[in-house]
Design a protein around this motif. Structure first.
Motif, mmCIF file in Angstrom:
data_model
loop_
_atom_site.group_PDB
_atom_site.id
_atom_site.type_symbol
_atom_site.label_atom_id
_atom_site.label_comp_id
_atom_site.label_asym_id
_atom_site.label_seq_id
_atom_site.Cartn_x
_atom_site.Cartn_y
_atom_site.Cartn_z
ATOM 1 N N ASP A 134 0.852 -1.185 0.000
ATOM 2 C CA ASP A 134 0.000 0.000 0.000
ATOM 3 C C ASP A 134 0.895 1.246 0.000
ATOM 4 O OD1 ASP A 134 -1.725 2.117 0.485
ATOM 5 O OD2 ASP A 134 -2.967 0.979 1.900
ATOM 6 N N VAL A 135 0.919 1.970 -1.111
ATOM 7 C CA VAL A 135 1.824 3.115 -1.223
ATOM 8 C C VAL A 135 1.446 4.248 -0.283
ATOM 9 C CG1 VAL A 135 2.444 2.610 -3.623
ATOM 10 C CG2 VAL A 135 0.527 4.132 -3.140
ATOM 11 N N ASN A 136 0.240 4.227 0.259
ATOM 12 C CA ASN A 136 -0.186 5.278 1.188
ATOM 13 C C ASN A 136 0.161 4.964 2.640
ATOM 14 O OD1 ASN A 136 -1.640 7.354 -0.458
ATOM 15 N ND2 ASN A 136 -2.768 5.524 -1.112
ATOM 16 N N ARG A 137 0.585 3.712 2.912
ATOM 17 C CA ARG A 137 0.834 3.317 4.292
ATOM 18 C C ARG A 137 2.226 2.707 4.520
ATOM 19 N NH1 ARG A 137 -4.041 2.941 7.182
ATOM 20 N NH2 ARG A 137 -5.909 3.130 5.871
ATOM 21 N N ALA A 138 2.787 2.093 3.504
ATOM 22 C CA ALA A 138 4.041 1.350 3.671
ATOM 23 C C ALA A 138 5.192 2.280 4.051
ATOM 24 C CB ALA A 138 4.380 0.605 2.383
ATOM 25 N N ASP A 139 6.153 1.731 4.793
ATOM 26 C CA ASP A 139 7.316 2.532 5.146
ATOM 27 C C ASP A 139 8.294 2.590 3.971
ATOM 28 O OD1 ASP A 139 8.592 0.051 5.105
ATOM 29 O OD2 ASP A 139 8.783 -0.077 7.277
ATOM 30 N N LYS A 140 9.310 3.422 4.113
ATOM 31 C CA LYS A 140 10.267 3.639 3.028
ATOM 32 C C LYS A 140 10.982 2.348 2.638
ATOM 33 C CE LYS A 140 14.328 6.408 1.778
ATOM 34 N NZ LYS A 140 15.259 7.482 2.219
ATOM 35 N N LEU A 193 8.730 0.289 0.418
ATOM 36 C CA LEU A 193 8.523 0.933 -0.889
ATOM 37 C C LEU A 193 9.740 0.733 -1.795
ATOM 38 C CD1 LEU A 193 6.808 4.283 0.165
ATOM 39 C CD2 LEU A 193 5.752 2.393 -1.093
ATOM 40 N N LEU A 194 10.934 0.746 -1.191
ATOM 41 C CA LEU A 194 12.147 0.560 -1.988
ATOM 42 C C LEU A 194 12.255 -0.842 -2.567
ATOM 43 C CD1 LEU A 194 14.791 2.467 0.166
ATOM 44 C CD2 LEU A 194 14.015 3.067 -2.133
ATOM 45 N N ARG A 195 11.439 -1.771 -2.064
ATOM 46 C CA ARG A 195 11.481 -3.136 -2.569
ATOM 47 C C ARG A 195 10.462 -3.378 -3.681
ATOM 48 N NH1 ARG A 195 13.939 -7.102 0.969
ATOM 49 N NH2 ARG A 195 15.330 -5.972 2.367
ATOM 50 N N VAL A 196 9.704 -2.379 -4.018
ATOM 51 C CA VAL A 196 8.722 -2.527 -5.097
ATOM 52 C C VAL A 196 9.431 -2.416 -6.449
ATOM 53 C CG1 VAL A 196 6.681 -1.522 -6.190
ATOM 54 C CG2 VAL A 196 6.856 -1.582 -3.689
ATOM 55 N N PRO A 197 9.315 -3.421 -7.303
ATOM 56 C CA PRO A 197 9.930 -3.330 -8.636
ATOM 57 C C PRO A 197 9.447 -2.080 -9.370
ATOM 58 C CG PRO A 197 9.199 -5.571 -8.224
ATOM 59 C CD PRO A 197 8.669 -4.736 -7.098
ATOM 60 N N GLY A 198 10.384 -1.367 -9.975
ATOM 61 C CA GLY A 198 10.025 -0.176 -10.733
ATOM 62 C C GLY A 198 10.062 1.120 -9.951
ATOM 63 N N LEU A 199 10.188 1.031 -8.622
ATOM 64 C CA LEU A 199 10.297 2.249 -7.809
ATOM 65 C C LEU A 199 11.752 2.463 -7.424
ATOM 66 C CD1 LEU A 199 7.231 2.227 -5.368
ATOM 67 C CD2 LEU A 199 7.486 3.405 -7.564
ATOM 68 N N GLY A 200 12.322 3.578 -7.868
ATOM 69 C CA GLY A 200 13.691 3.918 -7.521
ATOM 70 C C GLY A 200 13.745 4.834 -6.324
ATOM 71 N N LYS A 208 14.502 8.065 -6.024
ATOM 72 C CA LYS A 208 13.835 9.361 -6.179
ATOM 73 C C LYS A 208 12.320 9.212 -6.189
ATOM 74 C CE LYS A 208 17.626 11.635 -8.636
ATOM 75 N NZ LYS A 208 18.055 12.302 -9.907
ATOM 76 N N ALA A 209 11.825 8.147 -6.834
ATOM 77 C CA ALA A 209 10.372 7.934 -6.873
ATOM 78 C C ALA A 209 9.816 7.708 -5.480
ATOM 79 C CB ALA A 209 10.048 6.746 -7.778
ATOM 80 N N VAL A 210 10.517 6.956 -4.661
ATOM 81 C CA VAL A 210 10.053 6.690 -3.300
ATOM 82 C C VAL A 210 10.031 7.974 -2.480
ATOM 83 C CG1 VAL A 210 10.673 5.543 -1.132
ATOM 84 C CG2 VAL A 210 10.703 4.255 -3.270
ATOM 85 N N GLU A 211 11.065 8.793 -2.617
ATOM 86 C CA GLU A 211 11.072 10.075 -1.898
ATOM 87 C C GLU A 211 9.890 10.945 -2.309
ATOM 88 O OE1 GLU A 211 12.809 10.898 0.579
ATOM 89 O OE2 GLU A 211 14.331 9.320 0.576
ATOM 90 N N LYS A 212 9.569 10.947 -3.586
ATOM 91 C CA LYS A 212 8.433 11.742 -4.064
ATOM 92 C C LYS A 212 7.107 11.195 -3.543
ATOM 93 C CE LYS A 212 10.704 13.383 -8.273
ATOM 94 N NZ LYS A 212 10.736 13.315 -9.770
ATOM 95 N N ILE A 213 6.995 9.879 -3.466
ATOM 96 C CA ILE A 213 5.773 9.278 -2.923
ATOM 97 C C ILE A 213 5.607 9.645 -1.455
ATOM 98 C CG2 ILE A 213 4.779 7.050 -2.231
ATOM 99 C CD1 ILE A 213 5.819 5.920 -4.903
ATOM 100 N N LEU A 214 6.682 9.534 -0.688
ATOM 101 C CA LEU A 214 6.614 9.866 0.737
ATOM 102 C C LEU A 214 6.246 11.332 0.955
ATOM 103 C CD1 LEU A 214 9.784 7.926 2.011
ATOM 104 C CD2 LEU A 214 7.376 7.307 2.378
ATOM 105 N N ALA A 215 6.767 12.208 0.095
ATOM 106 C CA ALA A 215 6.456 13.636 0.227
ATOM 107 C C ALA A 215 5.011 13.921 -0.172
ATOM 108 C CB ALA A 215 7.419 14.448 -0.643
ATOM 109 N N ALA A 216 4.549 13.302 -1.253
ATOM 110 C CA ALA A 216 3.206 13.587 -1.762
ATOM 111 C C ALA A 216 2.115 13.076 -0.844
ATOM 112 C CB ALA A 216 3.053 12.980 -3.158
ATOM 113 N N ARG A 217 2.323 11.910 -0.231
ATOM 114 C CA ARG A 217 1.241 11.330 0.567
ATOM 115 C C ARG A 217 1.044 12.054 1.904
ATOM 116 N NH1 ARG A 217 3.767 5.405 2.366
ATOM 117 N NH2 ARG A 217 4.757 6.118 4.301
ATOM 118 N N ARG A 218 1.940 12.974 2.244
ATOM 119 C CA ARG A 218 1.701 13.802 3.424
ATOM 120 C C ARG A 218 0.523 14.748 3.202
ATOM 121 N NH1 ARG A 218 7.491 15.091 3.126
ATOM 122 N NH2 ARG A 218 8.683 13.528 4.296
#
Length: 412
Positions: free
Chosen positions: A331-337, A340-347, A349-359
């Motif tokens: 769950d990209v809205n709840r999972a910790d960093k 998220l880094l273990r999701v294929p296709g998420l690098g 920078k993408a993870v940092e942007k997800i963490l910032a946006a979901r705030r």
């Protein structure tokens, strides 16, 4: 003896240096001085290699050997003592001259200098240190310098190398001590590890404490690296990665470089006749990246291999995810960093942007698509407020669907 021109020496000794991959210059500190004046003249091109920093910058280096004469007879080395290759040797002044001229013409940003072993390890290391000392003290050279360490050289020579160089490297060559003993019997694994430990300790001692008034003497600020040859002997990728993990933990290396074995002229029957696929080298770098920046343990990557070998058709992160489907979807809205880094296709920078946006708001699938390079790769492994993969995650053909499609060459 025939006297070779400087241009001919450069052609021979730059070609002889091409087998050493450990020459990226990321992590160097800037120096305050600039090289002054200009001496020497040579054509651009020969000896210039291109390395890439983690931020994507292309870095040009003059990459040469001091000499390709060598008293060692390492089976895998084109410059071994029994090899029938044209030999050459630079003087200290000639290397300095070439480096300064290339640097002032803006062809290079620094020097990568290695050497065959001549006379003795101490003599060879001393000559290489003389090059770096001449550039720094006599010519005020402010560029990057990377020196190759000769493992059993005297400790004081290693200390001097660290004063003048930005980075040092000591190649372990083979993934196992047994392999090194078979292919390079004159080299001692213990001596290599001792040299790496000395560099690591000196580098650590040179780090200033937060509140200390006295700054320690500078020592190889860009740290140390090493290189392993891949495919010359039978070590699996799991063995190679386990060795890399031990080197990172034990000696605080900045990088382990993987160099796919390339057949050499007049080679020994001990060596394979063909080189391993370059994709194997690429997969090892990807796995190495997962260990260094994505929080993966080497055992997790090894568990996702087949018989200890990385899958050449898909990247190691996807291979791990396919064997760990019980951990998904994330769950990209709840999972910790870390997850998220273990999701294929998420690098990163993408993870940092997800963490910032979901705030600020809950993320939808299209929001994830805006920050990742390929939503196709990510979608089977995530949940958003408007998406769940359902049975897609358990599909038997998921690997085939996510594997990169062969690209058709176009004339246009």
């Amino acid at each position: 003896m025939v006297q070779l021109s400087l241009t001919r020496k450069l052609a021979i000794l730059s070609d002889a240096a091409k087998y050493d991959a450990s020459c990226a210059s990321s992590g160097s500190e800037k120096r305050s001085a600039k090289a002054t004046g200009g001496i020497g003249s040579t054509a651009p091109g020969s000896g210039i290699c291109h390395a890439y920093a983690p931020d994507g910058r292309c870095i040009s280096l003059l990459k040469v050997l001091l000499t390709n004469f060598c008293v060692y007879d390492c089976v895998y080395c084109v410059n071994r003592s029994s090899s029938n290759v044209e030999r050459a040797r630079f003087s200290v002044e000639e290397v300095a001259k070439l480096t300064l001229d290339f640097y002032k013409r803006n062809y290079i940003e620094g020097l990568f200098l290695s050497s065959g072993i001549i006379r003795s390890p101490d003599y060879t290391m001393e000559e290489m240190v003389r090059v770096a000392k001449s550039l720094r003290e006599e010519h005020g050279f402010a560029g990057y310098i990377h020196l190759k360490i000769i493992p059993n050289a005297a400790p004081e020579l290693l200390a001097a190398a660290g004063r003048y160089a930005d980075r040092l490297s000591t190649n372990i060559e083979m993934p196992t001590d047994q392999g090194l003993g078979r292919f390079a019997p004159e080299k001692r694994p213990g001596e290599i590890r001792t040299a790496m430990a000395r560099v690591s300790q000196a580098h650590e001692a040179a780090q200033p404490e937060a509140k200390a008034r006295h700054r320690p003497d500078r020592f190889a600020p860009a740290g140390q690296s090493t290189q392993m040859i891949v495919g010359a002997e039978a070590s699996s990728d799991a063995i190679i990665l386990n060795r890399s993990a031990a080197l990172y933990a034990g000696y605080r290396l900045k990088r382990v470089y993987y160099s796919a074995f390339s057949p050499i002229p007049d080679s020994s029957s001990k060596l394979p006749l063909v080189k391993p696929p370059l994709m194997r080298e690429h997969r090892l770098y990807q796995a190495d990246w997962l260990m260094r920046f994505y929080g993966f343990e080497v055992g997790e990557i090894s568990d996702a291999t087949e018989g200890g070998m990385l899958d050449l058709t898909i990247d190691p992160k996807l291979a791990w995810a396919l064997k760990s489907r019980h951990l998904f979807p994330v769950d990209v809205n709840r999972a910790d960093k870390a997850m998220l880094l273990r999701v294929p296709g998420l690098g990163l920078k993408a993870v940092e942007k997800i963490l910032a946006a979901r705030r600020h708001h809950s993320l939808r699938l299209e929001d994830v698509g805006r920050v990742c390079a390929s939503l196709r790769a990510v979608r089977p492994f995530i949940e958003t407020i408007d998406w769940t993969p359902g049975a897609t995650l358990d599909a038997g053909d998921l690997k085939a669907r996510l594997a990169p499609k062969p690209k058709q060459m176009s004339l246009f």
